[in-house]
Write a protein that holds these residues in place. Sequence first.
Motif, PDB file in Angstrom:
ATOM      1  N   MET A   1       0.963  -1.061  -0.107  1.00 28.63           N
ATOM      2  CA  MET A   1       0.021   0.070  -0.027  1.00 28.63           C
ATOM      3  C   MET A   1       0.966   1.314   0.053  1.00 28.63           C
ATOM      4  O   MET A   1       1.770   1.589   0.901  1.00 28.63           O
ATOM      5  CB  MET A   1      -1.000  -0.042   1.287  1.00 28.63           C
ATOM      6  N   PRO A   2       0.705   2.091  -0.908  1.00 35.46           N
ATOM      7  CA  PRO A   2       1.635   3.423  -0.953  1.00 35.46           C
ATOM      8  C   PRO A   2       1.367   4.279   0.183  1.00 35.46           C
ATOM      9  O   PRO A   2       0.138   4.244   0.754  1.00 35.46           O
ATOM     10  CB  PRO A   2       0.946   4.031  -2.192  1.00 35.46           C
ATOM     11  N   LEU A   3       2.274   5.277   0.596  1.00 34.16           N
ATOM     12  CA  LEU A   3       2.048   5.830   1.506  1.00 34.16           C
ATOM     13  C   LEU A   3       1.301   7.285   1.330  1.00 34.16           C
ATOM     14  O   LEU A   3       1.355   7.642   0.159  1.00 34.16           O
ATOM     15  CB  LEU A   3       3.615   6.425   2.130  1.00 34.16           C
ATOM     16  N   THR A   4       0.521   7.480   2.306  1.00 36.48           N
ATOM     17  CA  THR A   4      -0.278   8.707   2.195  1.00 36.48           C
ATOM     18  C   THR A   4       0.533  10.034   2.264  1.00 36.48           C
ATOM     19  O   THR A   4       1.166  10.103   3.232  1.00 36.48           O
ATOM     20  CB  THR A   4      -1.317   8.934   3.155  1.00 36.48           C
ATOM     21  N   PRO A   5       0.246  10.899   1.322  1.00 36.10           N
ATOM     22  CA  PRO A   5       1.128  12.028   1.355  1.00 36.10           C
ATOM     23  C   PRO A   5       0.935  12.932   2.513  1.00 36.10           C
ATOM     24  O   PRO A   5      -0.221  12.866   3.142  1.00 36.10           O
ATOM     25  CB  PRO A   5       0.771  12.830   0.008  1.00 36.10           C
ATOM     26  N   LEU A   6       2.277  13.565   2.942  1.00 31.82           N
ATOM     27  CA  LEU A   6       1.740  14.356   4.112  1.00 31.82           C
ATOM     28  C   LEU A   6       0.601  15.527   3.995  1.00 31.82           C
ATOM     29  O   LEU A   6      -0.004  15.840   4.909  1.00 31.82           O
ATOM     30  CB  LEU A   6       3.247  15.256   4.278  1.00 31.82           C
ATOM     31  N   LEU A   7       0.571  16.126   2.710  1.00 32.25           N
ATOM     32  CA  LEU A   7      -0.571  17.042   2.595  1.00 32.25           C
ATOM     33  C   LEU A   7      -1.962  16.395   2.923  1.00 32.25           C
ATOM     34  O   LEU A   7      -2.530  17.188   3.468  1.00 32.25           O
ATOM     35  CB  LEU A   7      -0.688  17.378   0.872  1.00 32.25           C
ATOM     36  N   TYR A   8      -2.213  15.020   2.335  1.00 39.87           N
ATOM     37  CA  TYR A   8      -3.458  14.664   2.552  1.00 39.87           C
ATOM     38  C   TYR A   8      -3.557  14.238   4.083  1.00 39.87           C
ATOM     39  O   TYR A   8      -4.857  14.216   4.775  1.00 39.87           O
ATOM     40  CB  TYR A   8      -3.919  13.398   1.613  1.00 39.87           C
ATOM     41  N   GLN A   9      -2.493  13.593   4.777  1.00 42.05           N
ATOM     42  CA  GLN A   9      -2.528  13.422   6.089  1.00 42.05           C
ATOM     43  C   GLN A   9      -3.118  14.715   6.931  1.00 42.05           C
ATOM     44  O   GLN A   9      -3.878  14.724   7.880  1.00 42.05           O
ATOM     45  CB  GLN A   9      -1.214  12.850   6.585  1.00 42.05           C
ATOM     46  N   LEU A  10      -2.549  15.941   6.281  1.00 43.59           N
ATOM     47  CA  LEU A  10      -2.890  17.131   6.978  1.00 43.59           C
ATOM     48  C   LEU A  10      -4.404  17.672   6.956  1.00 43.59           C
ATOM     49  O   LEU A  10      -5.002  18.047   7.868  1.00 43.59           O
ATOM     50  CB  LEU A  10      -1.697  18.287   6.518  1.00 43.59           C
ATOM     51  N   LEU A  11      -4.737  17.585   5.588  1.00 48.02           N
ATOM     52  CA  LEU A  11      -6.218  17.787   5.414  1.00 48.02           C
ATOM     53  C   LEU A  11      -7.389  16.894   6.217  1.00 48.02           C
ATOM     54  O   LEU A  11      -8.197  17.453   6.465  1.00 48.02           O
ATOM     55  CB  LEU A  11      -6.249  17.705   3.960  1.00 48.02           C
ATOM     56  N   ASP A  12      -6.746  15.904   6.227  1.00 46.45           N
ATOM     57  CA  ASP A  12      -7.729  14.685   7.104  1.00 46.45           C
ATOM     58  C   ASP A  12      -7.928  15.120   8.416  1.00 46.45           C
ATOM     59  O   ASP A  12      -8.721  14.637   9.075  1.00 46.45           O
ATOM     60  CB  ASP A  12      -7.025  13.250   6.869  1.00 46.45           C
ATOM     61  N   LYS A  13      -6.836  15.819   9.087  1.00 46.70           N
ATOM     62  CA  LYS A  13      -6.863  16.122  10.441  1.00 46.70           C
ATOM     63  C   LYS A  13      -7.783  17.537  10.744  1.00 46.70           C
ATOM     64  O   LYS A  13      -8.050  17.869  11.920  1.00 46.70           O
ATOM     65  CB  LYS A  13      -5.514  16.293  11.086  1.00 46.70           C
ATOM     66  N   LEU A  14      -7.977  18.240   9.685  1.00 49.36           N
ATOM     67  CA  LEU A  14      -8.672  19.792   9.773  1.00 49.36           C
ATOM     68  C   LEU A  14     -10.217  19.343  10.023  1.00 49.36           C
ATOM     69  O   LEU A  14     -10.860  18.566   9.274  1.00 49.36           O
ATOM     70  CB  LEU A  14      -8.234  20.509   8.551  1.00 49.36           C
ATOM     71  N   ASP A  15     -10.931  20.333  10.759  1.00 48.76           N
ATOM     72  CA  ASP A  15     -12.214  20.263  10.938  1.00 48.76           C
ATOM     73  C   ASP A  15     -12.875  20.884   9.718  1.00 48.76           C
ATOM     74  O   ASP A  15     -12.457  21.367   8.883  1.00 48.76           O
ATOM     75  CB  ASP A  15     -12.732  20.720  12.312  1.00 48.76           C
ATOM     76  N   LYS A  16     -14.373  20.803   9.466  1.00 47.99           N
ATOM     77  CA  LYS A  16     -14.916  21.303   8.443  1.00 47.99           C
ATOM     78  C   LYS A  16     -14.919  22.613   8.464  1.00 47.99           C
ATOM     79  O   LYS A  16     -14.994  23.262   7.226  1.00 47.99           O
ATOM     80  CB  LYS A  16     -16.531  20.828   8.567  1.00 47.99           C
ATOM     81  N   THR A  17     -14.816  23.387   9.673  1.00 47.55           N
ATOM     82  CA  THR A  17     -14.789  24.923   9.471  1.00 47.55           C
ATOM     83  C   THR A  17     -13.331  25.277   8.734  1.00 47.55           C
ATOM     84  O   THR A  17     -13.395  26.311   8.127  1.00 47.55           O
ATOM     85  CB  THR A  17     -14.717  25.427  11.047  1.00 47.55           C
ATOM     86  N   ALA A  18     -12.285  24.707   9.081  1.00 47.96           N
ATOM     87  CA  ALA A  18     -11.005  25.099   8.583  1.00 47.96           C
ATOM     88  C   ALA A  18     -11.184  24.622   7.193  1.00 47.96           C
ATOM     89  O   ALA A  18     -10.589  25.504   6.120  1.00 47.96           O
ATOM     90  CB  ALA A  18      -9.877  24.236   9.183  1.00 47.96           C
ATOM     91  N   LEU A  19     -11.736  23.465   6.548  1.00 51.17           N
ATOM     92  CA  LEU A  19     -11.648  23.312   5.279  1.00 51.17           C
ATOM     93  C   LEU A  19     -12.550  24.334   4.329  1.00 51.17           C
ATOM     94  O   LEU A  19     -12.231  24.661   3.329  1.00 51.17           O
ATOM     95  CB  LEU A  19     -12.435  21.779   5.039  1.00 51.17           C
ATOM     96  N   ARG A  20     -13.639  24.742   5.149  1.00 47.54           N
ATOM     97  CA  ARG A  20     -14.358  25.862   4.391  1.00 47.54           C
ATOM     98  C   ARG A  20     -13.593  27.211   4.306  1.00 47.54           C
ATOM     99  O   ARG A  20     -13.712  27.712   3.352  1.00 47.54           O
ATOM    100  CB  ARG A  20     -15.710  26.101   5.228  1.00 47.54           C
TER     101      ARG A  20
END
Length: 469
Positions: A1-20
């Motif tokens: 299984m390929p490693l998840t990029p750091l960028l996506y690991q970071l985005l995945d930890k942000l809440d919906k307010t931050a994503l908006r």
Amino acid sequence: MPLTPLLYQLLDKLDKTALRELKKLVRSPYVTHRKDIPLLFNTLASYCYQGKPFPTKEHLFKSVFDDQPYDDQLLRSLMSDLHLIIEKYLTWNAVTADEVSSHLALAGFYRQRNLTKHYSRAIKKADRKQSQHPYRNADFFQNQLKLQLETSKFQSTQQRTGHLNLQEIGDTMDVLYLAQKLRHVCSQLSHRAVYQTDYQFGLLKGWIDELEDSPYLEVPAIALYYYCYRFLTEAYSQIYFRKFREHLLIHYSQFPQEELKDLYRAAINFCIRKLNEGSLEFTREGWELYQEGLLKGFFIENHQLSRFTFDNIVGFGLRLEEFLPVAQFIESYKSYLPQDYQESTVYFNLARLEYGQKNYDQALAHLQVANPKDLVNQLIAKTIQLKIYYEAEEFDLLESHLDSFRLFIRRREVSDYHRKNFQNIIAYTRKLITSNPYDNEEKQKNKAMILQEEILSERKWLLRKLEEI
């Protein structure tokens, strides 16, 4: 299984307010003129919203560049630029969250450009925010010092003679240093108790005795950690522990949640060590600290209660024979345990509860279901079995169990503390079953040895059984 990029690991930890907020930010020409950045962000954010794993790079590239041939270097560069934008957003949020520091930074800018009226407005806002701050911990005094230093710099540009706030700065420096140093030393002491690390405390020994009855102890951020230091280092520490508890109850609202958790944990871990050493005077203290922590919600994080905290609460309650409150606790909080450990933790503690109430058959039945995954709990479970076999006078079973228990410890990576404790329990249990009931001299000798043993969590039980021989 390929490693998840750091960028996506970071985005995945942000809440919906931050994503908006980021969705708006990446479209701003102030941040970037690239049209592909918002496309990349929208694709990745949609995966985060849906809880999906990171897509293949080829799929991600196509979502941004459509039919353009796949270019790994281009995708990497684009992801790197987006990552940088997100980090700037997080940095900005962290800086602006501290309103006092934000206003002080603005005041410093105005001071350097001789914008006196602008400076006056900014420094007044900083002063007001500082005075309105809900907490009075070391971080508060850190900002207080920044405010005083900024004011001093401005005063020195406006007047060559007259009053400057230099004394106030010196006083705040003393308070800040003491608050920070004592807090750090308490962390060192707590860590040293677990990992046997040798720490040097610098200038502490030179001035610690001078704090007793000094005006500095009127500052809760100093007093709490001073009394914490004292009860962690003094041989007869109950008086300092009581003062710590009094200050904690009175001044807890002056500290943020995270710091309060650390204070409660330091006190509770101390009570646990005292309990394991056989000192029962801190048992009630530990139980009450846990009840306060549960009431204030300190121990529930992300809707979960640590299985170690769960075990410790039950342990304190059972030592006090608070059987009904312990049963109520197990029932009320079992759903907060991590799913992977829920069944084993609940049955392990039900076994402890049943043993405490002398329901030995039920205790053994619960232990068979529990099968604890944690090594320390496995050792405790074996100790419960040991005591049940002794109580039931199943001495053949007990002899066999002691042999297997000793072998179990030898073959496991057990801490020095736990190795010594459980080896002592095994050794003194053997003395119980081999002692001559008519030899009072031998009995007194064994009693003296048990009392003098530094590490012995079952001291009370062993002494009681010795008296019954």
